[in-house]
Structure formats: structure tokens, C-alpha cells
Design a protein around this motif. Structure first.
Motif, PDB file in Angstrom:
ATOM      1  N   ALA A   1      36.611 -67.017 -11.493  1.00  0.00           N
ATOM      2  CA  ALA A   1      36.953 -65.900 -12.073  1.00  0.00           C
ATOM      3  C   ALA A   1      35.776 -65.600 -13.142  1.00  0.00           C
ATOM      4  O   ALA A   1      35.587 -66.328 -13.907  1.00  0.00           O
ATOM      5  N   GLY A   2      35.031 -64.318 -13.118  1.00  0.00           N
ATOM      6  CA  GLY A   2      34.039 -64.059 -13.776  1.00  0.00           C
ATOM      7  C   GLY A   2      32.525 -64.604 -13.593  1.00  0.00           C
ATOM      8  O   GLY A   2      31.563 -64.305 -14.359  1.00  0.00           O
ATOM      9  N   ALA A   3      32.534 -65.382 -12.495  1.00  0.00           N
ATOM     10  CA  ALA A   3      30.996 -65.942 -12.106  1.00  0.00           C
ATOM     11  C   ALA A   3      30.225 -64.955 -11.405  1.00  0.00           C
ATOM     12  O   ALA A   3      30.592 -65.051 -10.299  1.00  0.00           O
ATOM     13  N   VAL A   4      29.481 -64.133 -11.893  1.00  0.00           N
ATOM     14  CA  VAL A   4      28.874 -62.953 -11.465  1.00  0.00           C
ATOM     15  C   VAL A   4      27.977 -63.606 -10.514  1.00  0.00           C
ATOM     16  O   VAL A   4      26.932 -64.589 -10.702  1.00  0.00           O
ATOM     17  N   TYR A   5      27.382 -63.009  -9.298  1.00  0.00           N
ATOM     18  CA  TYR A   5      26.390 -63.135  -8.479  1.00  0.00           C
ATOM     19  C   TYR A   5      25.854 -61.813  -7.992  1.00  0.00           C
ATOM     20  O   TYR A   5      26.682 -61.092  -7.855  1.00  0.00           O
ATOM     21  N   ARG A   6      24.810 -61.838  -7.456  1.00  0.00           N
ATOM     22  CA  ARG A   6      23.998 -60.500  -6.973  1.00  0.00           C
ATOM     23  C   ARG A   6      23.456 -60.899  -5.561  1.00  0.00           C
ATOM     24  O   ARG A   6      22.857 -61.820  -5.220  1.00  0.00           O
ATOM     25  N   ARG A   7      23.370 -60.040  -4.658  1.00  0.00           N
ATOM     26  CA  ARG A   7      22.670 -60.049  -3.277  1.00  0.00           C
ATOM     27  C   ARG A   7      21.945 -58.507  -2.912  1.00  0.00           C
ATOM     28  O   ARG A   7      22.180 -57.823  -3.645  1.00  0.00           O
ATOM     29  N   GLU A   8      20.859 -58.895  -2.165  1.00  0.00           N
ATOM     30  CA  GLU A   8      19.972 -57.753  -1.810  1.00  0.00           C
ATOM     31  C   GLU A   8      20.857 -57.025  -0.819  1.00  0.00           C
ATOM     32  O   GLU A   8      21.547 -57.394  -0.097  1.00  0.00           O
ATOM     33  N   ALA A   9      20.138 -55.769  -0.537  1.00  0.00           N
ATOM     34  CA  ALA A   9      20.379 -54.954   0.614  1.00  0.00           C
ATOM     35  C   ALA A   9      20.053 -55.463   1.700  1.00  0.00           C
ATOM     36  O   ALA A   9      19.340 -56.518   2.023  1.00  0.00           O
ATOM     37  N   GLY A  10      21.054 -55.337   2.890  1.00  0.00           N
ATOM     38  CA  GLY A  10      20.670 -56.003   4.266  1.00  0.00           C
ATOM     39  C   GLY A  10      21.449 -57.172   4.673  1.00  0.00           C
ATOM     40  O   GLY A  10      21.583 -57.572   5.648  1.00  0.00           O
ATOM     41  N   VAL A  11      22.533 -57.418   3.546  1.00  0.00           N
ATOM     42  CA  VAL A  11      23.169 -58.883   3.838  1.00  0.00           C
ATOM     43  C   VAL A  11      24.311 -58.445   4.903  1.00  0.00           C
ATOM     44  O   VAL A  11      24.982 -57.250   5.030  1.00  0.00           O
ATOM     45  N   ALA A  12      24.466 -59.144   5.960  1.00  0.00           N
ATOM     46  CA  ALA A  12      25.425 -58.933   7.097  1.00  0.00           C
ATOM     47  C   ALA A  12      26.338 -60.156   7.157  1.00  0.00           C
ATOM     48  O   ALA A  12      26.068 -61.252   7.175  1.00  0.00           O
ATOM     49  N   HIS A  13      27.714 -59.606   7.092  1.00  0.00           N
ATOM     50  CA  HIS A  13      28.935 -60.739   6.956  1.00  0.00           C
ATOM     51  C   HIS A  13      30.145 -60.345   6.903  1.00  0.00           C
ATOM     52  O   HIS A  13      30.228 -58.926   7.066  1.00  0.00           O
ATOM     53  N   ASN A  14      31.124 -61.024   7.201  1.00  0.00           N
ATOM     54  CA  ASN A  14      32.658 -60.835   7.101  1.00  0.00           C
ATOM     55  C   ASN A  14      32.851 -61.621   6.170  1.00  0.00           C
ATOM     56  O   ASN A  14      32.505 -62.874   6.162  1.00  0.00           O
ATOM     57  N   VAL A  15      33.651 -61.050   5.102  1.00  0.00           N
ATOM     58  CA  VAL A  15      34.120 -62.039   4.032  1.00  0.00           C
ATOM     59  C   VAL A  15      35.744 -62.107   4.077  1.00  0.00           C
ATOM     60  O   VAL A  15      36.533 -61.121   4.626  1.00  0.00           O
ATOM     61  N   VAL A  16      36.161 -63.262   4.104  1.00  0.00           N
ATOM     62  CA  VAL A  16      37.509 -63.859   4.290  1.00  0.00           C
ATOM     63  C   VAL A  16      37.922 -64.457   3.103  1.00  0.00           C
ATOM     64  O   VAL A  16      37.340 -65.265   2.703  1.00  0.00           O
ATOM     65  N   ASN A  17      39.192 -64.208   2.927  1.00  0.00           N
ATOM     66  CA  ASN A  17      39.888 -64.914   1.723  1.00  0.00           C
ATOM     67  C   ASN A  17      40.230 -66.122   2.574  1.00  0.00           C
ATOM     68  O   ASN A  17      41.279 -66.339   3.472  1.00  0.00           O
ATOM     69  N   GLY A  18      39.563 -67.318   2.297  1.00  0.00           N
ATOM     70  CA  GLY A  18      39.977 -68.797   2.830  1.00  0.00           C
ATOM     71  C   GLY A  18      40.613 -69.485   2.317  1.00  0.00           C
ATOM     72  O   GLY A  18      41.125 -70.694   2.362  1.00  0.00           O
TER      73      GLY A  18
END
Length: 98
Positions: free
Chosen positions: A68-85
Motif C-alpha cells: 500500500a502506498g508504493a507508487v509506480y508509473r508506466r508509459e502509454a501502450g502497455v497491453a495487459h490484463n490485471v488480476v487480483n492474484g
């Protein structure tokens, strides 16, 4: 593509959408996913809970644990599916910059 989903959907709530940014809160029950998508904008993610991500990408799946609170950044164009694993609900704020 099939109209049926094997996983429950993650729940997006748009908190702000103006000329500069779109801010969305994403809430996931265990096993929920966003569905495959491509980001048209660069973005910053701020986990509101500890998150056990399962990231499904064309190159394969990977697991990422973010505190919680650990920020990250990504560029446009990222292609993915995000799942609660994980086995607990998780949520994060996504800030897309226009």
C-alpha cells in the motif's frame, strides 16, 4: 471473442476526469480482473491496499506484490490484463495523464 467471463470484473470508479488527468479507483475481489486492455495514456498507480497482482501479458504471466502506498508509473501502450492474484480484496488508484 466470447461474451462469457471466467473471472469477476474489477470495479472502476472514475473520481476525476478533466483536461489534465483521469483518476480512477479500481476495486478487485479475489480473482477479479480488468479484462485485457491497452493503455492509451501514460499512468501512475497508487496501491490503496497491499496488492498481489497477476499480470497477464503477451510475453507471459508475472506476479507482482506492491505494498500500500508504493507508487509506480508506466508509459502509454502497455497491453495487459490485471488480476487480483491474492486471496484478499485489493484496490488502487490509477492516474492517467492526458
Amino acid at each position: 471473442m466470447s461474451q462469457f467471463r471466467a473471472r469477476p470484473p474489477a470495479m472502476p470508479t472514475v473520481l476525476l476526469d478533466d483536461a489534465v488527468v483521469r483518476v480512477t479507483r479500481w476495486d478487485f475481489e479475489p480473482g477479479a480482473d480488468t479484462g485485457h486492455h491497452v493503455h492509451g495514456l501514460g499512468y501512475v498507480v497508487v496501491p490503496m491496499t497491499d496488492c498481489d497482482f497477476l499480470i497477464e501479458e503477451e510475453t507471459g504471466d508475472r506476479r507482482v506484490h506492491s505494498k500500500a502506498g508504493a507508487v509506480y508509473r508506466r508509459e502509454a501502450g502497455v497491453a495487459h490484463n490485471v488480476v487480483n492474484g491474492g486471496d484478499k480484496p485489493m484496490s488502487f488508484i490509477e492516474i492517467e495523464y492526458k
